[in-house]
Design a protein around this motif. Sequence first.
Motif, PDB file in Angstrom:
ATOM      1  N   ARG A 363       0.804  -1.213   0.000  1.00 59.08           N
ATOM      2  CA  ARG A 363       0.000   0.000   0.000  1.00 59.08           C
ATOM      3  C   ARG A 363       0.836   1.261   0.000  1.00 59.08           C
ATOM      4  O   ARG A 363       0.353   2.344  -0.256  1.00 59.08           O
ATOM      5  N   ASP A 424      -6.161  -5.614  -6.500  1.00 56.42           N
ATOM      6  CA  ASP A 424      -6.098  -5.149  -5.123  1.00 56.42           C
ATOM      7  C   ASP A 424      -7.354  -5.617  -4.425  1.00 56.42           C
ATOM      8  O   ASP A 424      -8.452  -5.271  -4.807  1.00 56.42           O
ATOM      9  N   SER A 427     -10.782  -3.613   0.238  1.00 55.27           N
ATOM     10  CA  SER A 427     -11.901  -2.808  -0.207  1.00 55.27           C
ATOM     11  C   SER A 427     -12.136  -1.564   0.644  1.00 55.27           C
ATOM     12  O   SER A 427     -12.960  -0.749   0.325  1.00 55.27           O
ATOM     13  N   LEU A 429     -11.189   2.044   2.185  1.00 55.16           N
ATOM     14  CA  LEU A 429     -10.394   3.158   1.713  1.00 55.16           C
ATOM     15  C   LEU A 429      -9.782   3.853   2.912  1.00 55.16           C
ATOM     16  O   LEU A 429     -10.428   4.036   3.920  1.00 55.16           O
ATOM     17  N   HIS A 467     -12.178   8.810  -7.872  1.00 56.75           N
ATOM     18  CA  HIS A 467     -12.590   7.911  -6.806  1.00 56.75           C
ATOM     19  C   HIS A 467     -13.790   7.068  -7.221  1.00 56.75           C
ATOM     20  O   HIS A 467     -13.923   5.908  -6.840  1.00 56.75           O
ATOM     21  N   ILE A 470     -12.448   4.187  -9.079  1.00 57.73           N
ATOM     22  CA  ILE A 470     -11.814   3.207  -8.195  1.00 57.73           C
ATOM     23  C   ILE A 470     -12.880   2.341  -7.509  1.00 57.73           C
ATOM     24  O   ILE A 470     -12.831   1.113  -7.523  1.00 57.73           O
ATOM     25  N   ASP A 474     -13.908  -1.643  -7.823  1.00 62.47           N
ATOM     26  CA  ASP A 474     -13.920  -2.458  -6.595  1.00 62.47           C
ATOM     27  C   ASP A 474     -15.249  -3.198  -6.450  1.00 62.47           C
ATOM     28  O   ASP A 474     -15.295  -4.387  -6.153  1.00 62.47           O
ATOM     29  N   HIS A 590      -3.175   7.734  -2.264  1.00 62.87           N
ATOM     30  CA  HIS A 590      -3.948   6.508  -2.391  1.00 62.87           C
ATOM     31  C   HIS A 590      -4.815   6.562  -3.655  1.00 62.87           C
ATOM     32  O   HIS A 590      -4.908   5.591  -4.407  1.00 62.87           O
ATOM     33  N   ASN A 593      -2.642   6.217  -6.772  1.00 60.91           N
ATOM     34  CA  ASN A 593      -2.183   4.840  -6.940  1.00 60.91           C
ATOM     35  C   ASN A 593      -3.298   3.912  -7.383  1.00 60.91           C
ATOM     36  O   ASN A 593      -3.150   3.116  -8.299  1.00 60.91           O
ATOM     37  N   LYS A 594      -4.423   4.043  -6.683  1.00 60.95           N
ATOM     38  CA  LYS A 594      -5.516   3.131  -6.991  1.00 60.95           C
ATOM     39  C   LYS A 594      -6.094   3.419  -8.366  1.00 60.95           C
ATOM     40  O   LYS A 594      -6.520   2.510  -9.072  1.00 60.95           O
ATOM     41  N   CYS A 598      -6.507   0.790 -11.886  1.00 59.78           N
ATOM     42  CA  CYS A 598      -7.805   0.431 -12.469  1.00 59.78           C
ATOM     43  C   CYS A 598      -7.632  -0.022 -13.909  1.00 59.78           C
ATOM     44  O   CYS A 598      -6.659   0.296 -14.565  1.00 59.78           O
TER      45      CYS A 598
END
Length: 624
Positions: A363, A424, A427, A429, A467, A470, A474, A590, A593-594, A598
């Motif tokens: 992470r 990843d 789940s 955040l 977001h 992301i 997820d 975060h 990165n996330k 995707c």
Amino acid sequence: MADIIQLLPDHVANQIAAGEVVQRPASVVKELLENAIDAGATVIKLIIKEAGKTLIQVIDNGKGMSGTDARLSFERHATSKIRNAEDLFQLHTKGFRGEALASIAAIAHVELKTKQEHDDVGTAIVIEGSKVTSQDVVVTPTGTAIAVKNLFFNIPARRNFLKSNTVELRHIIDEFHRVALAHPNISFSLYNNGSESFNVPVSNYRQRIVNLFGAKTNEKLVPVEEDTEVLKISGFVGKPEFAKKTRGEQYFFVNNRFIKSAYLNHAILSAFEGLLKSGTHPSYFLNLWVDPQTIDINIHPTKTEIKFDDEHTLYAILRSATKHSLGQFNIAPVLDFERDATLDTPYDLKSTSTEVPKIEVDRSFNPFEIATPSQPTGGSRGTSSASYTKAPSTDHWDSLYVGLESKGTMSQTDFSEVTFESEDTVSTLFDETDTSEATSSTYQLHNKYIISAIKSGMLVIDQHRAHQRILYEDFLRDITVKEGVSQQLLFPLELHFSQQELDIVKQLQQDLEHTGFVFSNLTDTSLEITGVPVMVPESEISIILEQLVSDVQNEVPDANFSATDLLAKSMAKSLAIKTGQSLQKDEQEHIVNKLFACKEPNVSPANRVTFITVGVDELDKKFI
Ligand code: ADP
Ligand code: MG
């Protein structure tokens, strides 16, 4: 020759007046709702059977009436609201003509129950075709309940002229919308043939609009505010790209009274000039306040048209306020992305057996971290992500942006071309503390964009859209691999829905459960929730489900329709961090990165660009 002129008997006069006041069930609804509001009610319930043809009932918790007033209220020109003609210019009530109840009682069976607060018992009156058939003392709650049955029972011609139930109900709902919109400080509910169609709590104006027209409306609204000596405006116009083919959602309220005005409508249209596709009509929900002395609402029997003293000034103010709002919110038509149906549900693997990815991610890995001499490329990171076999090295990331350099324009990048994969399974955040603050390379601009330095220049990321992307992926993953992690609620949460709404929830129940929802006790109108996905805060549960239901209702199911996709989109929309939210450094990183982990990082689930790049060379050019 004998005199031939006679005064008409009251019941005949009332029937004639009724022709003006009561055109259809919806007119009765309007009069009864307005009486309840004038009586100071804070909770008003409307019950309809067969589109109002057999029953229209309004129950309020207003001030009620004394026995004598209850009886008098059915007399023509009986009103408590004005005493003399001057009062007409100081109107603060909806009604004032004293005609409605008399007219309604002339053409229907009416039952009234009413009680004032300081009385122990109330009055019940039954009146049919203007004739009082009974008057009794009854036990009844404070307020008034009035039931109008068998409308036009004694005028068959009028009854036959009523339209189908669908049409008449549409008129009733229109009337209900108008009244409920004008009074967000009153709670309204509407029951049709035994099931709840609306139940809108006291709320602010925006929330009231959303409660009536669906959660999807929220993002469509642009606030309009203006305060001048002659006119105060407050409310919302719909963004031009959401303009409708029909003229439905257009509401002017003057001093809390719904009005129609072709002239003021034109003011709005001219403010939208150049922004609308031809054949579409903008939505608006606008409250105008003017000095009651400068208007005359008495020119039309059903009172939806009014006369202003100085229409031209109002036109100009309204037009400029609307134009200003549209400009300020930077409204421009949105590109219509052609959707490729084959890309719609990339994770829809339900029919295939799916292997649960068991991959852990480092992470603290930051693709934008600039390698310092003491930190050999890929070294320290590699060790902490032992099982992450596909962890990209910094080299990969660098190469990711090589292409950008040569493009040299502000552009969105097609990341699907790049062979980069990352999974990843976490789940939640922001649940872990990031340790990379020392080498942070992100910056938040106006609580809206995350700026991140990259080799060729910088990335500007829209935090809300990023977001959403992301979370969307997820959720899709959780649903398809059935791996959503659930947290148990301390106390089960009971939610109430209309039957149609609950049907939608049931339809999606399995998918919802895969994200981590746990349901129990599903009845026809309520459900109990005992567990929710870990990333869902308890306070958001009902909002998420309501949003979901309204998204499903508003989505025109077409060939591309996929319930799974819609569910993931809707939940992502509800839960994504919003524009305006300030983010910690680790949160910013975060997201960066996330996002790039995707599958489709460059667009939001609604196909909007999530980030742009600005090359150093572009910046250089600006400094020449
Ligand atoms: P108007 O509203 O024009 O005065 P109506 O015929 O609608 O005429 O009502 C007559 C009168 O009955 C009102 O002025 C009011 O005093 C009384 N009334 C009607 N409905 C209610 C109610 N729901 N609660 C209390 N009083 C009511
Ligand atoms: Mg009235």
